[in-house]
Design a protein around this motif. Structure first.
Motif, PDB file in Angstrom:
ATOM      1  N   GLN A   1       0.838  -1.190   0.000  1.00 15.41           N
ATOM      2  CA  GLN A   1       0.000   0.000   0.000  1.00 15.41           C
ATOM      3  C   GLN A   1       0.876   1.245   0.000  1.00 15.41           C
ATOM      4  OE1 GLN A   1      -3.098   0.037   2.973  1.00 15.41           O
ATOM      5  NE2 GLN A   1      -3.358  -2.182   2.878  1.00 15.41           N
ATOM      6  N   ARG A   2       0.421   2.267  -0.684  1.00 17.30           N
ATOM      7  CA  ARG A   2       1.239   3.467  -0.864  1.00 17.30           C
ATOM      8  C   ARG A   2       1.785   4.017   0.453  1.00 17.30           C
ATOM      9  NH1 ARG A   2      -0.373   9.132  -4.003  1.00 17.30           N
ATOM     10  NH2 ARG A   2       1.149  10.444  -2.935  1.00 17.30           N
ATOM     11  N   ASP A   3       0.952   4.173   1.443  1.00 17.27           N
ATOM     12  CA  ASP A   3       1.383   4.736   2.725  1.00 17.27           C
ATOM     13  C   ASP A   3       1.503   3.680   3.820  1.00 17.27           C
ATOM     14  OD1 ASP A   3       1.519   7.249   1.608  1.00 17.27           O
ATOM     15  OD2 ASP A   3      -0.500   7.821   2.234  1.00 17.27           O
ATOM     16  N   GLY A   4       1.482   2.404   3.421  1.00 19.06           N
ATOM     17  CA  GLY A   4       1.614   1.330   4.393  1.00 19.06           C
ATOM     18  C   GLY A   4       0.285   0.918   4.996  1.00 19.06           C
ATOM     19  N   ALA A   5       0.219  -0.298   5.468  1.00 19.17           N
ATOM     20  CA  ALA A   5      -1.000  -0.825   6.080  1.00 19.17           C
ATOM     21  C   ALA A   5      -1.096  -0.371   7.539  1.00 19.17           C
ATOM     22  CB  ALA A   5      -1.007  -2.343   6.003  1.00 19.17           C
ATOM     23  N   ASP A   6      -2.292  -0.028   7.967  1.00 14.84           N
ATOM     24  CA  ASP A   6      -2.478   0.506   9.321  1.00 14.84           C
ATOM     25  C   ASP A   6      -2.035  -0.477  10.397  1.00 14.84           C
ATOM     26  OD1 ASP A   6      -3.400   2.934   8.462  1.00 14.84           O
ATOM     27  OD2 ASP A   6      -5.530   2.456   8.683  1.00 14.84           O
ATOM     28  N   TRP A   7      -2.353  -1.775  10.219  1.00 16.77           N
ATOM     29  CA  TRP A   7      -2.002  -2.735  11.277  1.00 16.77           C
ATOM     30  C   TRP A   7      -0.492  -2.886  11.404  1.00 16.77           C
ATOM     31  CZ3 TRP A   7      -3.794  -4.449   6.508  1.00 16.77           C
ATOM     32  CH2 TRP A   7      -2.981  -5.345   5.812  1.00 16.77           C
TER      33      TRP A   7
ATOM     34  N   LEU B   1       4.702   7.140   7.807  1.00 19.64           N
ATOM     35  CA  LEU B   1       4.872   6.838   6.390  1.00 19.64           C
ATOM     36  C   LEU B   1       6.107   5.952   6.236  1.00 19.64           C
ATOM     37  CD1 LEU B   1       4.291  10.404   4.875  1.00 19.64           C
ATOM     38  CD2 LEU B   1       2.711   8.455   4.741  1.00 19.64           C
ATOM     39  N   PRO B   2       6.020   4.866   5.459  1.00 20.29           N
ATOM     40  CA  PRO B   2       7.159   3.971   5.299  1.00 20.29           C
ATOM     41  C   PRO B   2       8.125   4.463   4.226  1.00 20.29           C
ATOM     42  CG  PRO B   2       5.262   3.076   4.152  1.00 20.29           C
ATOM     43  CD  PRO B   2       4.799   4.346   4.804  1.00 20.29           C
TER      44      PRO B   2
END
Length: 312
Positions: A22-28, A50-51
């Motif tokens: 995912q563009r900004d990383g997964a929430d979990w 943000l990763p």
């Protein structure tokens, strides 16, 4: 580690593992990172993270996303070479700030704000690279106060923060709305785990997300999932402690062989700073050490501005 790999390959479809993340990383995943970061005393949240593909990648994205060609950023007179190369590539000028007791001084920072028109400041409060200095609590508060007064963007490079067992308050705690906080997993867990996370105030988020997208597109789903599971399982805490123990053992050897010299850095620091006698030139020692199979770096690599080119 091998158990984690087996679990991932069993539980996840290979199509998922090798797709774009995912563009900004997964929430979990980011919730686990936020929990890990909290060990340094800095409380952040998944939606602030943000990763990036490592700490250097994060620095480039921050400079590209929040600064423009010709902007000026204050730094220590001796600083991490990665920001030097990134700033040069982007046409950003680094301004060395006068120090006192091994860290940025109030007088120096005020001068840079008033006379050098700096837009931001880059700092490494814990185990400063290369001097190993740990910034005092007063120094952190001072930077936050002046940054607030002059509207500076604070880039807090906290890649070594989790290695320090005794945590002082991050600068981000004092000025959260103007601080970009970087943590890197490659330094504290494994070099091949090329992942960093940027904790950003909401006002910088879109610009940073866009910069990271343009540079990386997205992060490896496989790496981010490994990181998440290492943290959730407690494996990350074990690896961090193992890194500390390894650093202590290595530094015992360093202390033994260099006991007659002035060498800075405590026993949990993963690098050391050697103050050479006046009759030894740093560049020559670097070349001689390399011939003997030992890689060391002279201060020239870290110096910002010719006037600060004192070799140690």
């Amino acid at each position: 580690m091998s158990t984690l790999f087996k679990q991932i390959t069993k539980e996840l479809d290979f199509k998922t593992i090798f797709q774009y993340g995912q563009r900004d990383g997964a929430d979990w995943q980011k919730e686990a990172i936020a929990k890990l970061i909290s060990q340094t005393g800095f409380k952040t949240s998944a939606d602030s993270l943000l990763p990036a593909s490592g700490g250097q990648n994060a620095i480039v994205a921050i400079l590209a996303g929040l600064f423009q060609h010709g902007d000026r950023i204050g730094v220590d007179p001796l600083t991490y070479p990665g920001i030097k190369t990134a700033a040069k590539m982007l046409g950003i000028q680094l301004i060395p700030i006068k120090q006192e007791n091994g860290e940025i001084s109030e007088e120096g920072l005020l001068y840079a704000c008033k006379n050098e028109n700096i837009k931001g400041i880059y700092i490494i409060p814990d185990y400063q690279n290369p001097t190993t200095h740990i910034m005092s609590e007063d120094g952190r508060k001072m930077i936050a106060h002046i940054a607030s007064k002059y509207n500076l963007i604070v880039i807090e490079d906290a890649i070594h923060g989790l290695l320090n067992e005794i945590h002082l308050n991050p600068v981000a705690n004092y000025i959260p709305n103007q601080t970009i906080y970087i943590t890197s997993l490659s330094k504290i867990l494994a070099p091949s785990l090329r992942l960093a996370y940027i904790a950003t105030p909401k006002k910088y988020r879109e610009a940073l997300s866009s910069a990271l997208y343009n540079i990386n597109l997205s992060q490896s789903y496989f790496l981010t999932e490994i990181a998440y599971r290492m943290i959730a399982s407690g494996e990350a805490d074990k690896l961090i402690e193992a890194r500390r123990k390894s650093a202590r053992k290595r530094n015992e050897i360093v202390n033994q062989y260099l006991s007659e010299y002035n060498i800075l850095g405590n026993n949990e620091c993963i690098f050391r700073w050697l103050i050479l006698p006046d009759d030894i030139m740093a560049e020559k020692l670097e070349l001689q050490a390399l011939k003997e199979g030992v890689q060391v770096y002279a201060s020239e690599r870290f110096a910002v501005g010719k006037e600060n080119l004192f070799l140690q």
